[in-house]
Write a protein that holds these residues in place. Structure first.
Motif, PDB file in Angstrom:
ATOM      1  N   GLU A 176      39.870  30.079  54.893  1.00  0.00           N
ATOM      2  CA  GLU A 176      39.932  31.474  54.460  1.00  0.00           C
ATOM      3  C   GLU A 176      40.867  32.296  55.350  1.00  0.00           C
ATOM      4  N   ASN A 177      40.736  32.095  56.681  1.00  0.00           N
ATOM      5  CA  ASN A 177      41.608  32.801  57.617  1.00  0.00           C
ATOM      6  C   ASN A 177      43.057  32.341  57.486  1.00  0.00           C
ATOM      7  N   THR A 178      43.248  31.061  57.166  1.00  0.00           N
ATOM      8  CA  THR A 178      44.599  30.545  56.937  1.00  0.00           C
ATOM      9  C   THR A 178      45.249  31.283  55.770  1.00  0.00           C
ATOM     10  N   ASP A 179      44.495  31.428  54.669  1.00  0.00           N
ATOM     11  CA  ASP A 179      45.033  32.130  53.504  1.00  0.00           C
ATOM     12  C   ASP A 179      45.409  33.562  53.840  1.00  0.00           C
ATOM     13  N   SER A 180      44.540  34.269  54.567  1.00  0.00           N
ATOM     14  CA  SER A 180      44.854  35.683  54.787  1.00  0.00           C
ATOM     15  C   SER A 180      45.966  35.839  55.823  1.00  0.00           C
ATOM     16  N   LEU A 181      46.075  34.890  56.767  1.00  0.00           N
ATOM     17  CA  LEU A 181      47.209  34.959  57.694  1.00  0.00           C
ATOM     18  C   LEU A 181      48.520  34.720  56.943  1.00  0.00           C
ATOM     19  N   MET A 182      48.495  33.780  55.999  1.00  0.00           N
ATOM     20  CA  MET A 182      49.704  33.534  55.200  1.00  0.00           C
ATOM     21  C   MET A 182      50.040  34.748  54.332  1.00  0.00           C
ATOM     22  N   ASP A 183      49.008  35.435  53.796  1.00  0.00           N
ATOM     23  CA  ASP A 183      49.260  36.669  53.037  1.00  0.00           C
ATOM     24  C   ASP A 183      50.032  37.662  53.904  1.00  0.00           C
ATOM     25  N   LEU A 184      49.580  37.794  55.154  1.00  0.00           N
ATOM     26  CA  LEU A 184      50.226  38.746  56.064  1.00  0.00           C
ATOM     27  C   LEU A 184      51.676  38.328  56.353  1.00  0.00           C
ATOM     28  N   LEU A 185      51.897  37.048  56.649  1.00  0.00           N
ATOM     29  CA  LEU A 185      53.258  36.596  56.958  1.00  0.00           C
ATOM     30  C   LEU A 185      54.181  36.772  55.747  1.00  0.00           C
ATOM     31  N   LEU A 186      53.658  36.502  54.540  1.00  0.00           N
ATOM     32  CA  LEU A 186      54.475  36.698  53.335  1.00  0.00           C
ATOM     33  C   LEU A 186      54.820  38.171  53.152  1.00  0.00           C
ATOM     34  N   GLU A 187      53.864  39.051  53.432  1.00  0.00           N
ATOM     35  CA  GLU A 187      54.115  40.483  53.314  1.00  0.00           C
ATOM     36  C   GLU A 187      55.205  40.921  54.312  1.00  0.00           C
ATOM     37  N   LEU A 188      55.121  40.417  55.539  1.00  0.00           N
ATOM     38  CA  LEU A 188      56.139  40.765  56.547  1.00  0.00           C
ATOM     39  C   LEU A 188      57.505  40.245  56.113  1.00  0.00           C
ATOM     40  N   ASN A 189      57.512  39.058  55.500  1.00  0.00           N
ATOM     41  CA  ASN A 189      58.768  38.500  55.003  1.00  0.00           C
ATOM     42  C   ASN A 189      59.349  39.395  53.902  1.00  0.00           C
ATOM     43  N   ARG A 190      58.487  39.913  53.017  1.00  0.00           N
ATOM     44  CA  ARG A 190      58.966  40.833  51.973  1.00  0.00           C
ATOM     45  C   ARG A 190      59.590  42.071  52.583  1.00  0.00           C
ATOM     46  N   GLN A 191      59.110  42.434  53.777  1.00  0.00           N
ATOM     47  CA  GLN A 191      59.677  43.610  54.460  1.00  0.00           C
ATOM     48  C   GLN A 191      60.963  43.267  55.205  1.00  0.00           C
ATOM     49  N   GLY A 192      61.382  41.995  55.128  1.00  0.00           N
ATOM     50  CA  GLY A 192      62.695  41.639  55.687  1.00  0.00           C
ATOM     51  C   GLY A 192      62.678  40.781  56.942  1.00  0.00           C
ATOM     52  N   ILE A 193      61.494  40.471  57.450  1.00  0.00           N
ATOM     53  CA  ILE A 193      61.432  39.656  58.665  1.00  0.00           C
ATOM     54  C   ILE A 193      61.627  38.182  58.312  1.00  0.00           C
ATOM     55  N   THR A 194      62.481  37.529  59.063  1.00  0.00           N
ATOM     56  CA  THR A 194      62.725  36.100  58.876  1.00  0.00           C
ATOM     57  C   THR A 194      61.562  35.332  59.503  1.00  0.00           C
ATOM     58  N   ILE A 195      61.029  34.360  58.768  1.00  0.00           N
ATOM     59  CA  ILE A 195      59.854  33.659  59.279  1.00  0.00           C
ATOM     60  C   ILE A 195      60.071  32.156  59.256  1.00  0.00           C
ATOM     61  N   ILE A 196      59.790  31.526  60.395  1.00  0.00           N
ATOM     62  CA  ILE A 196      59.912  30.069  60.511  1.00  0.00           C
ATOM     63  C   ILE A 196      58.555  29.548  60.973  1.00  0.00           C
ATOM     64  N   ILE A 197      57.945  28.700  60.147  1.00  0.00           N
ATOM     65  CA  ILE A 197      56.607  28.200  60.470  1.00  0.00           C
ATOM     66  C   ILE A 197      56.625  26.689  60.588  1.00  0.00           C
ATOM     67  N   VAL A 198      56.151  26.172  61.709  1.00  0.00           N
ATOM     68  CA  VAL A 198      55.915  24.741  61.840  1.00  0.00           C
ATOM     69  C   VAL A 198      54.443  24.501  61.568  1.00  0.00           C
ATOM     70  N   SER A 199      54.153  23.574  60.661  1.00  0.00           N
ATOM     71  CA  SER A 199      52.755  23.339  60.332  1.00  0.00           C
ATOM     72  C   SER A 199      52.520  21.928  59.803  1.00  0.00           C
ATOM     73  N   HIS A 200      51.343  21.402  60.087  1.00  0.00           N
ATOM     74  CA  HIS A 200      50.898  20.143  59.494  1.00  0.00           C
ATOM     75  C   HIS A 200      50.284  20.393  58.121  1.00  0.00           C
ATOM     76  N   ASP A 201      49.929  21.645  57.853  1.00  0.00           N
ATOM     77  CA  ASP A 201      49.076  21.985  56.720  1.00  0.00           C
ATOM     78  C   ASP A 201      49.888  22.181  55.437  1.00  0.00           C
ATOM     79  N   PRO A 202      49.725  21.305  54.438  1.00  0.00           N
ATOM     80  CA  PRO A 202      50.481  21.446  53.186  1.00  0.00           C
ATOM     81  C   PRO A 202      50.216  22.790  52.514  1.00  0.00           C
ATOM     82  N   LYS A 203      49.008  23.349  52.701  1.00  0.00           N
ATOM     83  CA  LYS A 203      48.682  24.647  52.116  1.00  0.00           C
ATOM     84  C   LYS A 203      49.593  25.745  52.659  1.00  0.00           C
ATOM     85  N   VAL A 204      49.921  25.623  53.946  1.00  0.00           N
ATOM     86  CA  VAL A 204      50.812  26.604  54.572  1.00  0.00           C
ATOM     87  C   VAL A 204      52.230  26.402  54.058  1.00  0.00           C
ATOM     88  N   ALA A 205      52.678  25.146  54.074  1.00  0.00           N
ATOM     89  CA  ALA A 205      54.053  24.852  53.655  1.00  0.00           C
ATOM     90  C   ALA A 205      54.283  25.255  52.197  1.00  0.00           C
TER      91      ALA A 205
END
Ligand code: ADP
Ligand code: ADP
Length: 225
Positions: A176-205
């Protein structure tokens, strides 16, 4: 914004423990991209992030940041980019647990001697924006994993980072926390921030529009899952 050309990284060159951690890495990340990098443990993900963040340097190849060769930059210039343009988010949050949320968010300014009331107000606004209103005076070791990761993101935003580099940001979080953290990162990306995430988690990728996979030091763009 980020251009890697024929990047190689060899640890302990010439010794029995020599490790060829990155092999012929060619990678372009444009301003406003949201990129996931996946791959098994030991494949070179952290090494690549460290090079992009300027914490480590490649054995050979060229790294350009905003068109400029990083190897030609002075230490001061490299430091300035690392501290002012790139926010690092780590699996273990990288916070001072015994210190308050507000002080953690303002830490770069406190260390740099630039801290003032105006900055404090900005930090409070950012804490509200990342979903942590009213928690300024709580110690970070009293927060949940998801809240701690938001504090780390707030710190990057407070220093006006243009790029957020996240190393397994959801590694310590439940689904659940993973989903809401990804919501936040996607929102920041919409605002123009470049985001690079390293992850093992296919849900994140899966939630990142651009995906790469590293295996044994080699990187490849991957198709939709
Ligand atoms: P990942 O993040 O995908 O787990 P790393 O980038 O940490 O992979 O490691 C890639 C390879 O380089 C591994 O074989 C690792 O043991 C080796 N390595 C990483 N950092 C160092 C180092 N500082 N010194 C020597 N070898 C290292
Ligand atoms: P991650 O979980 O990010 O893949 P690692 O456990 O691979 O982290 O590495 C943690 C730290 O240890 C990194 O800073 C990395 O550079 C260093 N490291 C990894 N492998 C080696 C190694 N074989 N020799 C020395 N340092 C290493």
């Amino acid at each position: 914004m980020i251009e890697l050309e024929k990047i190689e990284k060899i640890y302990n060159a010439g010794k029995a423990s020599e490790t060829h951690a990155l092999k012929d890495i060619n990678l372009r990340i444009e301003e406003g991209d949201m990129v996931a990098i996946t791959g098994p443990s030991g494949s070179g993900k952290s090494t690549l992030l460290h090079i992009i963040a300027g914490i480590d340097s490649p054995s050979s190849g060229e790294y350009r940041f905003c068109g400029k060769l990083v190897s030609d930059m002075s230490d001061k210039e490299r430091c300035r980019i690392r501290n002012q343009k790139i926010g690092m988010i780590m699996q273990d949050f990288g916070l001072l647990g015994n210190d308050t949320v507000l002080r953690n968010v303002c830490l770069p300014e406190v260390i740099g001697g630039r801290y003032n009331r105006k900055f404090e107000n900005k930090a409070k606004e950012i804490l509200s924006a990342v979903g942590l209103p009213g928690l300024e005076q709580k110690k970070t070791n009293q927060l949940s994993g998801g809240q701690r990761q938001r504090v780390a993101i707030a710190r990057a935003l407070a220093m006006d980072a243009k790029i957020i580099i996240a190393d397994e940001p959801t590694g310590a979080l439940d689904s659940e926390n993973t989903d809401s953290l990804m919501d936040l990162l996607l929102e920041l990306n919409r605002q123009g921030i470049t985001i690079i995430i390293v992850s093992h988690d296919p849900k994140v990728a899966m939630r990142c529009p651009i995906r790469y996979r590293i295996e044994d030091g080699r990187i490849e763009r991957t198709k939709i899952y």
